[in-house]
Design a protein around this motif. Structure first.
Motif, PDB file in Angstrom:
ATOM      1  N   TYR A 113     -24.328  34.407 148.895  1.00 37.85           N
ATOM      2  CA  TYR A 113     -24.099  35.832 148.637  1.00 37.85           C
ATOM      3  C   TYR A 113     -24.621  36.194 147.243  1.00 37.85           C
ATOM      4  CZ  TYR A 113     -21.575  40.259 148.055  1.00 37.85           C
ATOM      5  OH  TYR A 113     -21.250  41.575 147.825  1.00 37.85           O
ATOM      6  N   GLY A 114     -24.328  35.368 146.258  1.00 39.11           N
ATOM      7  CA  GLY A 114     -24.780  35.627 144.896  1.00 39.11           C
ATOM      8  C   GLY A 114     -26.288  35.597 144.776  1.00 39.11           C
TER       9      GLY A 114
ATOM     10  N   VAL B 119     -19.193  35.889 141.625  1.00 40.11           N
ATOM     11  CA  VAL B 119     -19.176  36.392 143.007  1.00 40.11           C
ATOM     12  C   VAL B 119     -17.778  36.806 143.457  1.00 40.11           C
ATOM     13  CG1 VAL B 119     -19.544  35.776 145.427  1.00 40.11           C
ATOM     14  CG2 VAL B 119     -21.263  35.174 143.711  1.00 40.11           C
ATOM     15  N   PRO B 120     -16.713  35.995 143.220  1.00 38.13           N
ATOM     16  CA  PRO B 120     -15.374  36.415 143.681  1.00 38.13           C
ATOM     17  C   PRO B 120     -14.940  37.775 143.159  1.00 38.13           C
ATOM     18  CG  PRO B 120     -15.341  34.115 142.996  1.00 38.13           C
ATOM     19  CD  PRO B 120     -16.674  34.661 142.586  1.00 38.13           C
TER      20      PRO B 120
ATOM     21  N   CYS C 133     -10.975  39.454 151.110  1.00 38.26           N
ATOM     22  CA  CYS C 133     -11.967  38.426 151.457  1.00 38.26           C
ATOM     23  C   CYS C 133     -11.658  37.119 150.720  1.00 38.26           C
ATOM     24  CB  CYS C 133     -13.370  38.898 151.092  1.00 38.26           C
ATOM     25  SG  CYS C 133     -13.981  40.242 152.112  1.00 38.26           S
ATOM     26  N   ASN C 134     -11.359  37.238 149.435  1.00 39.45           N
ATOM     27  CA  ASN C 134     -11.015  36.049 148.653  1.00 39.45           C
ATOM     28  C   ASN C 134      -9.719  35.406 149.137  1.00 39.45           C
ATOM     29  OD1 ASN C 134     -13.217  36.065 146.719  1.00 39.45           O
ATOM     30  ND2 ASN C 134     -12.260  37.866 145.811  1.00 39.45           N
TER      31      ASN C 134
ATOM     32  N   TYR D 126     -20.350  31.619 148.930  1.00 35.64           N
ATOM     33  CA  TYR D 126     -20.329  32.434 147.719  1.00 35.64           C
ATOM     34  C   TYR D 126     -21.670  32.360 146.998  1.00 35.64           C
ATOM     35  CZ  TYR D 126     -15.312  33.461 147.799  1.00 35.64           C
ATOM     36  OH  TYR D 126     -14.067  33.948 148.117  1.00 35.64           O
ATOM     37  N   TRP D 127     -22.252  31.157 146.944  1.00 36.44           N
ATOM     38  CA  TRP D 127     -23.539  30.972 146.270  1.00 36.44           C
ATOM     39  C   TRP D 127     -24.647  31.749 146.987  1.00 36.44           C
ATOM     40  CZ3 TRP D 127     -28.098  28.646 148.110  1.00 36.44           C
ATOM     41  CH2 TRP D 127     -29.094  28.455 147.139  1.00 36.44           C
TER      42      TRP D 127
ATOM     43  N   LEU E 274     -16.251  40.730 145.332  1.00 35.52           N
ATOM     44  CA  LEU E 274     -15.797  40.799 146.719  1.00 35.52           C
ATOM     45  C   LEU E 274     -14.413  41.440 146.781  1.00 35.52           C
ATOM     46  CD1 LEU E 274     -16.828  37.243 147.980  1.00 35.52           C
ATOM     47  CD2 LEU E 274     -18.014  39.402 148.418  1.00 35.52           C
TER      48      LEU E 274
ATOM     49  N   PRO F  94     -17.933  27.330 148.687  1.00 37.33           N
ATOM     50  CA  PRO F  94     -18.809  27.646 147.553  1.00 37.33           C
ATOM     51  C   PRO F  94     -20.239  27.931 147.994  1.00 37.33           C
ATOM     52  CG  PRO F  94     -18.126  25.331 147.493  1.00 37.33           C
ATOM     53  CD  PRO F  94     -17.275  26.015 148.505  1.00 37.33           C
TER      54      PRO F  94
ATOM     55  N   ASN G  25     -10.320  33.559 152.413  1.00 32.74           N
ATOM     56  CA  ASN G  25     -10.982  32.271 152.200  1.00 32.74           C
ATOM     57  C   ASN G  25     -10.016  31.222 151.654  1.00 32.74           C
ATOM     58  OD1 ASN G  25     -13.566  32.924 153.109  1.00 32.74           O
ATOM     59  ND2 ASN G  25     -14.138  33.824 151.150  1.00 32.74           N
TER      60      ASN G  25
ATOM     61  N   LEU H 270     -22.772  32.481 140.484  1.00 35.15           N
ATOM     62  CA  LEU H 270     -21.734  31.985 141.389  1.00 35.15           C
ATOM     63  C   LEU H 270     -20.329  32.298 140.882  1.00 35.15           C
ATOM     64  CD1 LEU H 270     -20.810  30.348 143.860  1.00 35.15           C
ATOM     65  CD2 LEU H 270     -21.092  28.271 142.495  1.00 35.15           C
TER      66      LEU H 270
END
Length: 266
Positions: free
Chosen positions: A207-208, A218-219, A226-227, A204-205, A222, A201, A230, A215
């Protein structure tokens, strides 16, 4: 530079393992081969974990742009770690072999011994093999120089490894009921949860934050791979953390039961 890092790793990690073996035989002459090899492997693992954490922290702090900033340590440390991942499988097998030999369950190296090792430590072997066959080529060839920040974050997941190794060594030294072992256990839980679970997280945070995306959204910004990647990496971390929590609970209940028994006897 990459070839030099590979050669350096091929010298450093086997050198550490055999140096630890020689030192332990000298300072603990009563130890069995199983004790010496097992502790040597764990000390080597602790060194690699510490180096990976240091490298990852440097990379993460240096990359302000999470997608485009580059750091020379990324590819260099990946190549430096290749010999460790390869040799550590051999060291884990040697540890398994000597433990089984000390129990009278193995007289020599055989296909059956190898199968027993793979059955017992399949998850760790799979972890190392996946890093070599998937993480290595993706990092070196398929990223197109993007995402050094995230690779640095993955390096820091090794932060808990030194504490896990220390815990196993303390058990080997019969200090599993000591305060040091309990404190180390708390360090294992904290570093594992922080650097192997919360790190996802956090990525992701971050990146956001850079692209102004909440947050929870964000998924969806992407690529699917990538998801999925992860999720595949995070799933065994959660499984291992659950095992660690269960083990810590058993140790706590055992100690509490022993304390209650002592109080009753008094």
């Amino acid at each position: 530079m990459l070839l030099s890092a590979l050669v350096c790793g091929a010298v450093v990690f086997p050198g550490l393992f055999f140096s630890f073996k020689a030192g332990l035989r000298r300072f603990f002459p009563k130890w069995t081969d199983a004790d010496v090899v097992s502790v040597s492997e764990r000390l080597m693992s602790a060194v690699h974990g510490s180096l990976a954490t240091a490298a990852g922290s440097i990379i993460v702090m240096s990359c302000k742009d999470v997608m485009n900033d580059n750091h020379w340590l990324v590819n260099t440390f990946v190549m430096f770690g290749v010999p460790y991942m390869t040799f550590d499988i051999c060291a884990m097998y040697l540890s398994h072999f000597h433990i089984e030999k000390s129990r009278g369950q193995s007289r020599g190296h055989s296909l059956q011994t190898v199968r027993a090792f793979l059955h017992k430590d399949w998850l760790l072997v799979l972890h190392h093999a996946t890093l070599l066959s998937v993480f290595l080529p993706i990092t070196l060839f398929f990223r197109r120089g993007l995402g050094d920040f995230f690779i640095g974050c993955f390096f820091t997941t090794e932060c808990s490894s030194p504490f896990v190794s220390i815990g196993q060594i303390l058990i080997q030294l019969r200090l599993d009921d000591s305060r040091l072992h309990r404190l180390n256990g708390l360090a294992v839980l904290f570093t594992f949860f922080t650097c192997r679970i919360l790190i996802f997280p956090f990525m992701y945070w971050t990146y956001g934050q850079q692209f102004g995306i909440p947050l929870y959204k964000v998924p969806f910004h992407l690529p699917l791979h990538c998801n999925l990647g992860n999720v595949v990496i995070m799933a065994p971390q959660i499984y291992w953390f659950i095992l660690l929590v269960k083990k810590a609970k058993r140790l706590y209940l055992r100690r509490k039961k022993g304390t209650t028994k002592d109080e009753k006897e008094k």
